[in-house]
Design a protein around this motif. Structure first.
Motif, mmCIF file in Angstrom:
data_model
loop_
_atom_site.group_PDB
_atom_site.id
_atom_site.type_symbol
_atom_site.label_atom_id
_atom_site.label_comp_id
_atom_site.label_asym_id
_atom_site.label_seq_id
_atom_site.Cartn_x
_atom_site.Cartn_y
_atom_site.Cartn_z
ATOM 1 N N VAL A 245 1.091 -0.633 0.586
ATOM 2 C CA VAL A 245 -0.019 0.167 0.278
ATOM 3 C C VAL A 245 0.917 1.158 0.032
ATOM 4 O O VAL A 245 1.698 1.402 1.286
ATOM 5 C CB VAL A 245 -0.862 -0.259 1.202
ATOM 6 C CG1 VAL A 245 -1.396 1.099 1.186
ATOM 7 C CG2 VAL A 245 -1.603 -0.670 0.635
ATOM 8 N N VAL A 246 0.904 2.500 -0.985
ATOM 9 C CA VAL A 246 1.791 2.976 -1.010
ATOM 10 C C VAL A 246 0.782 4.278 -0.861
ATOM 11 O O VAL A 246 -0.438 4.685 -1.352
ATOM 12 C CB VAL A 246 2.067 3.377 -2.507
ATOM 13 C CG1 VAL A 246 2.367 4.619 -2.633
ATOM 14 C CG2 VAL A 246 2.272 2.062 -3.362
ATOM 15 N N PHE A 247 1.634 4.918 0.036
ATOM 16 C CA PHE A 247 0.334 6.184 1.381
ATOM 17 C C PHE A 247 1.446 7.097 0.163
ATOM 18 O O PHE A 247 1.896 7.897 -0.171
ATOM 19 C CB PHE A 247 1.404 6.239 2.651
ATOM 20 C CG PHE A 247 0.664 5.078 3.371
ATOM 21 C CD1 PHE A 247 -0.773 5.791 4.323
ATOM 22 C CD2 PHE A 247 0.680 4.111 3.596
ATOM 23 C CE1 PHE A 247 -1.405 4.742 4.828
ATOM 24 C CE2 PHE A 247 0.336 3.146 4.694
ATOM 25 C CZ PHE A 247 -0.994 3.488 4.492
ATOM 26 N N VAL A 248 -0.290 8.162 -0.696
ATOM 27 C CA VAL A 248 0.175 9.495 -1.318
ATOM 28 C C VAL A 248 -0.191 10.055 -0.158
ATOM 29 O O VAL A 248 -2.054 11.036 -0.281
ATOM 30 C CB VAL A 248 -0.537 9.523 -2.246
ATOM 31 C CG1 VAL A 248 -0.100 10.786 -2.869
ATOM 32 C CG2 VAL A 248 0.214 8.016 -3.212
ATOM 33 N N ASP A 249 0.475 11.032 0.962
ATOM 34 C CA ASP A 249 -0.567 11.663 2.307
ATOM 35 C C ASP A 249 0.793 12.132 2.372
ATOM 36 O O ASP A 249 0.638 13.516 3.177
ATOM 37 C CB ASP A 249 -1.286 10.981 3.430
ATOM 38 C CG ASP A 249 0.620 10.294 3.782
ATOM 39 O OD1 ASP A 249 1.164 10.627 3.298
ATOM 40 O OD2 ASP A 249 0.695 9.084 5.035
#
Length: 256
Positions: A245-249
């Motif tokens: 899961v790639v967090f783009v935050d």
């Protein structure tokens, strides 16, 4: 040399893509060369979005299917229709979602189930039906759109938080069972993204200040920020990436 990020010739289905982040992701996939299938429940809005993208990318590269993502028979029929008309589905983006804001002690069981069904069960149903078609081909990309609430919690959004946390482990379960057959299943977890649907939060001075202070990047995300990671995970450039899961935050989940 052909770019590893080129999606020309690939068919991508994006659920919940008649507006908002889903529509932006669909447009980004089309810009990378994919043929699109939009999905939503509001047929009027879905047609308008389909027509707008078809004007940009060509009538033959944008289709639309209105179906309920938790109705497995309807999903199966839609996928059969898509593959008959456009060819094999190469990329699935499970984006459809719904929010409900209410303290847990007040949430009705009906609302709890609605949020879990839309955000989690829908990804399972569409993911499974799509995988049944990808597995014999030993190829396919499934991208589950998660959230910072995959990792974090805030008051009044308990059902959403539970669903998005479970979606990460559904991504891992899909990987455990399907990666050996050539599929890549990953997630993208957007932070707080400025869209038409979050405008009221941006306009809330106290909440906006909290977001800017809590996010190391000191800004809201944009839909464009989410497009790149999704295109990467849809492309051959991510062929050995699985179960992530790639967090783009903007760094929100990296700090306390």
């Amino acid at each position: 040399m052909t770019s590893a990020f080129d999606l020309t010739g690939r068919v991508a289905l994006v659920t919940g893509s008649s507006r908002g982040i889903g529509l932006a992701l669909a447009a980004g996939l089309a810009e990378a060369g994919a043929t699109l299938v939009l999905n939503g429940m509001d047929e009027h809005r879905l047609k308008a979005s389909r027509d707008a993208l078809a004007a940009r990318f060509g009538e033959d590269r944008v289709a639309a299917r209105a179906f309920d993502i938790v109705d497995e028979d309807a999903v199966a029929q839609a996928l059969t229709s898509i593959e008959a008309d456009l060819g094999a589905i190469d990329v699935l983006v499970n984006n459809a979602g719904v929010q409900h804001r209410e303290p847990l002690v007040d949430v009705s069981l009906q609302d709890w189930r609605r949020v879990l069904d839309t955000n989690l069960t829908g990804a399972f149903v569409v993911g499974r039906q799509t995988a049944l078609r990808m597995l014999p081909r030993h190829a396919g990309k499934i991208i589950n759109i998660c959230s910072v609430q995959t990792d974090l919690a805030r008051p009044t959004i308990g059902p959403y938080t539970a669903a998005k946390g479970a979606l990460r482990n559904l991504t891992r379960a899909m990987t455990a069972e399907w990666a050996g057959e050539g599929l890549q299943i990953n997630g993208v977890a957007p932070g707080y993204i400025h869209t038409e649907m979050t405008q009221n939060l941006v306009d809330d001075e106290a909440f906006n200040s909290w977001i800017l202070g809590r996010t190391p990047a000191r800004r809201w995300g944009t839909v464009a920020d989410v497009v790149g990671p999704v295109v990467w995970l849809a492309s051959s450039a991510s062929d050995y990436v699985n179960g992530q899961v790639v967090f783009v935050d903007g760094g929100m989940t990296a700090v306390v």
